[in-house]
Design an enzyme around this catalytic site. Sequence first.
Site, PDB file in Angstrom:
ATOM      1  N   GLY A   1       0.918  -1.187  -0.141  1.00 14.56           N
ATOM      2  CA  GLY A   1       0.067   0.192  -0.017  1.00 14.56           C
ATOM      3  C   GLY A   1       0.917   1.003  -0.060  1.00 14.56           C
TER       4      GLY A   1
ATOM      5  N   ARG B   1       0.697   5.693  -1.842  1.00 17.42           N
ATOM      6  CA  ARG B   1       0.166   7.167  -1.037  1.00 17.42           C
ATOM      7  C   ARG B   1       0.418   6.977   0.297  1.00 17.42           C
ATOM      8  NH1 ARG B   1      -6.479   6.935  -2.153  1.00 17.42           N
ATOM      9  NH2 ARG B   1      -6.812   6.271  -0.027  1.00 17.42           N
TER      10      ARG B   1
ATOM     11  N   ASP C   1      -2.995  -7.088  -5.654  1.00 17.69           N
ATOM     12  CA  ASP C   1      -4.257  -6.866  -4.489  1.00 17.69           C
ATOM     13  C   ASP C   1      -3.831  -7.953  -3.622  1.00 17.69           C
ATOM     14  OD1 ASP C   1      -6.399  -7.346  -2.910  1.00 17.69           O
ATOM     15  OD2 ASP C   1      -7.712  -6.933  -4.824  1.00 17.69           O
TER      16      ASP C   1
ATOM     17  N   ASN D   1       1.651  -2.357   5.358  1.00 21.90           N
ATOM     18  CA  ASN D   1       0.881  -0.958   5.661  1.00 21.90           C
ATOM     19  C   ASN D   1      -0.569  -0.956   4.931  1.00 21.90           C
ATOM     20  OD1 ASN D   1       0.846   2.151   5.745  1.00 21.90           O
ATOM     21  ND2 ASN D   1       0.530   1.562   3.565  1.00 21.90           N
TER      22      ASN D   1
ATOM     23  N   SER E   1      -3.289   0.366  14.542  1.00 17.88           N
ATOM     24  CA  SER E   1      -3.983   1.673  14.687  1.00 17.88           C
ATOM     25  C   SER E   1      -4.231   1.737  16.123  1.00 17.88           C
ATOM     26  CB  SER E   1      -5.148   1.768  13.935  1.00 17.88           C
ATOM     27  OG  SER E   1      -6.186   2.831  14.516  1.00 17.88           O
TER      28      SER E   1
ATOM     29  N   TYR F   1     -13.050  -2.273  11.577  1.00 20.91           N
ATOM     30  CA  TYR F   1     -11.605  -1.834  11.589  1.00 20.91           C
ATOM     31  C   TYR F   1     -10.863  -2.321  13.005  1.00 20.91           C
ATOM     32  CZ  TYR F   1      -7.817   1.635  11.014  1.00 20.91           C
ATOM     33  OH  TYR F   1      -6.650   2.267  10.660  1.00 20.91           O
TER      34      TYR F   1
ATOM     35  N   ALA G   1     -11.342  -4.631  14.987  1.00 24.63           N
ATOM     36  CA  ALA G   1     -11.190  -6.229  15.169  1.00 24.63           C
ATOM     37  C   ALA G   1     -10.097  -6.333  14.206  1.00 24.63           C
ATOM     38  CB  ALA G   1     -12.465  -6.810  14.646  1.00 24.63           C
TER      39      ALA G   1
ATOM     40  N   LYS H   1      -7.283  -4.614  13.288  1.00 23.62           N
ATOM     41  CA  LYS H   1      -6.100  -4.183  13.866  1.00 23.62           C
ATOM     42  C   LYS H   1      -5.576  -4.692  15.062  1.00 23.62           C
ATOM     43  CE  LYS H   1      -5.337  -0.887  10.519  1.00 23.62           C
ATOM     44  NZ  LYS H   1      -4.168  -1.284   9.502  1.00 23.62           N
TER      45      LYS H   1
HETATM   46  P1  NAI Z   1      -4.398   5.405   2.373  1.00 22.15           P
HETATM   47  O1  NAI Z   1      -5.854   5.132   2.159  1.00 22.15           O
HETATM   48  O2  NAI Z   1      -3.858   6.845   2.285  1.00 22.15           O
HETATM   49  O3  NAI Z   1      -3.414   4.508   1.593  1.00 22.15           O
HETATM   50  C1  NAI Z   1      -3.676   3.051   1.921  1.00 22.15           C
HETATM   51  C2  NAI Z   1      -2.948   2.306   0.838  1.00 22.15           C
HETATM   52  O4  NAI Z   1      -3.432   1.026   0.864  1.00 22.15           O
HETATM   53  C3  NAI Z   1      -3.155   2.760  -0.509  1.00 22.15           C
HETATM   54  O5  NAI Z   1      -2.119   2.646  -1.196  1.00 22.15           O
HETATM   55  C4  NAI Z   1      -4.107   1.597  -1.376  1.00 22.15           C
HETATM   56  O6  NAI Z   1      -3.817   1.421  -2.713  1.00 22.15           O
HETATM   57  C5  NAI Z   1      -3.528   0.219  -0.320  1.00 22.15           C
HETATM   58  N1  NAI Z   1      -4.493  -0.802  -0.315  1.00 22.15           N
HETATM   59  C6  NAI Z   1      -5.717  -0.715  -0.039  1.00 22.15           C
HETATM   60  N2  NAI Z   1      -6.600  -1.772  -0.183  1.00 22.15           N
HETATM   61  C7  NAI Z   1      -5.435  -2.741  -0.848  1.00 22.15           C
HETATM   62  C8  NAI Z   1      -5.367  -4.034  -1.310  1.00 22.15           C
HETATM   63  N3  NAI Z   1      -6.443  -4.823  -1.441  1.00 22.15           N
HETATM   64  N4  NAI Z   1      -4.144  -4.402  -1.944  1.00 22.15           N
HETATM   65  C9  NAI Z   1      -3.144  -3.587  -2.063  1.00 22.15           C
HETATM   66  N5  NAI Z   1      -2.956  -2.470  -1.575  1.00 22.15           N
HETATM   67  C10 NAI Z   1      -4.276  -1.958  -0.904  1.00 22.15           C
HETATM   68  O7  NAI Z   1      -4.166   5.223   4.054  1.00 22.15           O
HETATM   69  P2  NAI Z   1      -3.301   5.705   5.143  1.00 22.15           P
HETATM   70  O8  NAI Z   1      -3.964   6.676   5.818  1.00 22.15           O
HETATM   71  O9  NAI Z   1      -1.981   6.019   4.371  1.00 22.15           O
HETATM   72  O10 NAI Z   1      -3.037   4.278   6.010  1.00 22.15           O
HETATM   73  C11 NAI Z   1      -2.136   3.406   5.828  1.00 22.15           C
HETATM   74  C12 NAI Z   1      -2.140   2.357   6.897  1.00 22.15           C
HETATM   75  O11 NAI Z   1      -2.133   3.023   8.163  1.00 22.15           O
HETATM   76  C13 NAI Z   1      -3.550   1.479   7.077  1.00 22.15           C
HETATM   77  O12 NAI Z   1      -3.033   0.358   7.302  1.00 22.15           O
HETATM   78  C14 NAI Z   1      -4.276   2.427   8.011  1.00 22.15           C
HETATM   79  O13 NAI Z   1      -5.319   1.442   8.524  1.00 22.15           O
HETATM   80  C15 NAI Z   1      -3.183   2.733   9.050  1.00 22.15           C
HETATM   81  N6  NAI Z   1      -3.675   3.958   9.837  1.00 22.15           N
HETATM   82  C16 NAI Z   1      -3.888   5.204   9.269  1.00 22.15           C
HETATM   83  C17 NAI Z   1      -4.180   6.113  10.199  1.00 22.15           C
HETATM   84  C18 NAI Z   1      -4.366   7.570   9.630  1.00 22.15           C
HETATM   85  O14 NAI Z   1      -4.537   8.423  10.410  1.00 22.15           O
HETATM   86  N7  NAI Z   1      -4.264   7.953   8.111  1.00 22.15           N
HETATM   87  C19 NAI Z   1      -4.033   6.014  11.490  1.00 22.15           C
HETATM   88  C20 NAI Z   1      -3.977   4.592  11.861  1.00 22.15           C
HETATM   89  C21 NAI Z   1      -3.640   3.500  11.348  1.00 22.15           C
END
Ligand code: NAI
Length: 246
Positions: free
Chosen positions: A12, A15, A62, A89, A141, A154, A156, A158
């Site tokens: 992931g 971005r 994916d 991630n 998280s 979510y 569950a 994490k």
């Molecule tokens: P985001 O939505 O900006 O990026 C998520 C990334 O995961 C994207 O690159 C997306 O393409 C990829 N992704 C989603 N489903 C996928 C799949 N089936 N196969 C491959 N890639 C996939 O999210 P963000 O905010 O950067 O979060 C990243 C991680 O950090 C996540 O696990 C999120 O739960 C965790 N997190 C984020 C927080 C926040 O405040 N933004 C807080 C706590 C945890």
Amino acid sequence: MPYKNQVVLVTGSTRGIGKAVAEAFAGQGATVMIMGRDLAAAQKVAAAIKAKGGLAEGFGCDITDFQKTQETVNKILDIHKRIDILVNNAGITRDNLLLRIDENDWDEVIKVNLKGVFNVTKAVAKPMVKAHRGKIISIASVIGITGNAGQANYAASKAGIIGFSKSLARELASRNITANVVAPGYIQTDMTDQLPDTVKQKVLERIPLNRLGSASEVAAVCLFLGSTAADYITGQTIVVDGGLVM
Ligand code: NAI
């Protein structure tokens, strides 16, 4: 360049936090595997890293697809022969209260956030076991620790990542592989940009440092956990949340 000659896979990483983690490792000399659902987006991030003098390659995968994940990891191993550090991630949210949440929203979050982590980790653990070294870092998280109304799926997933990592830490320690979790609080990304302003304001009031975190602040902890300085740390969850949960 402490990560020179080390191969780091970040899921992931097209971005948000994943991209910041990939850039941080690349900035310290690592060869970074950018993995995203969308190949073009992954290649774009890899090209930007290369343009700055770093080493990176993009892969479309994916992570909910067990077979495709194994094939992608095999492709990386064919080229680089090793994966030293895995950062799990990729993650999604599909928020709703329990009585309103539908089965799809439950399944989708568990499939990406938990089964996806299993799929990638299983594929990467095998070469790590053979190499007798490796570091597995998974992004959970604070919600996995505290729970949150409207985020049962979510939370569950994490919390599941935390239990999964502790089990790996025990299973793989004899092979010199560590498994740790980074649990961010509210970090400024596309995911939190979706929150309404009123919710953001309420959240800020609960954060002692009185601001959202940045993706690079999460990346900094990943850099530490991936380094030799963290060789004696395993099975831990490090919270990066400005003091929200303590
Ligand atoms: P985001 O939505 O900006 O990026 C998520 C990334 O995961 C994207 O690159 C997306 O393409 C990829 N992704 C989603 N489903 C996928 C799949 N089936 N196969 C491959 N890639 C996939 O999210 P963000 O905010 O950067 O979060 C990243 C991680 O950090 C996540 O696990 C999120 O739960 C965790 N997190 C984020 C927080 C926040 O405040 N933004 C807080 C706590 C945890």
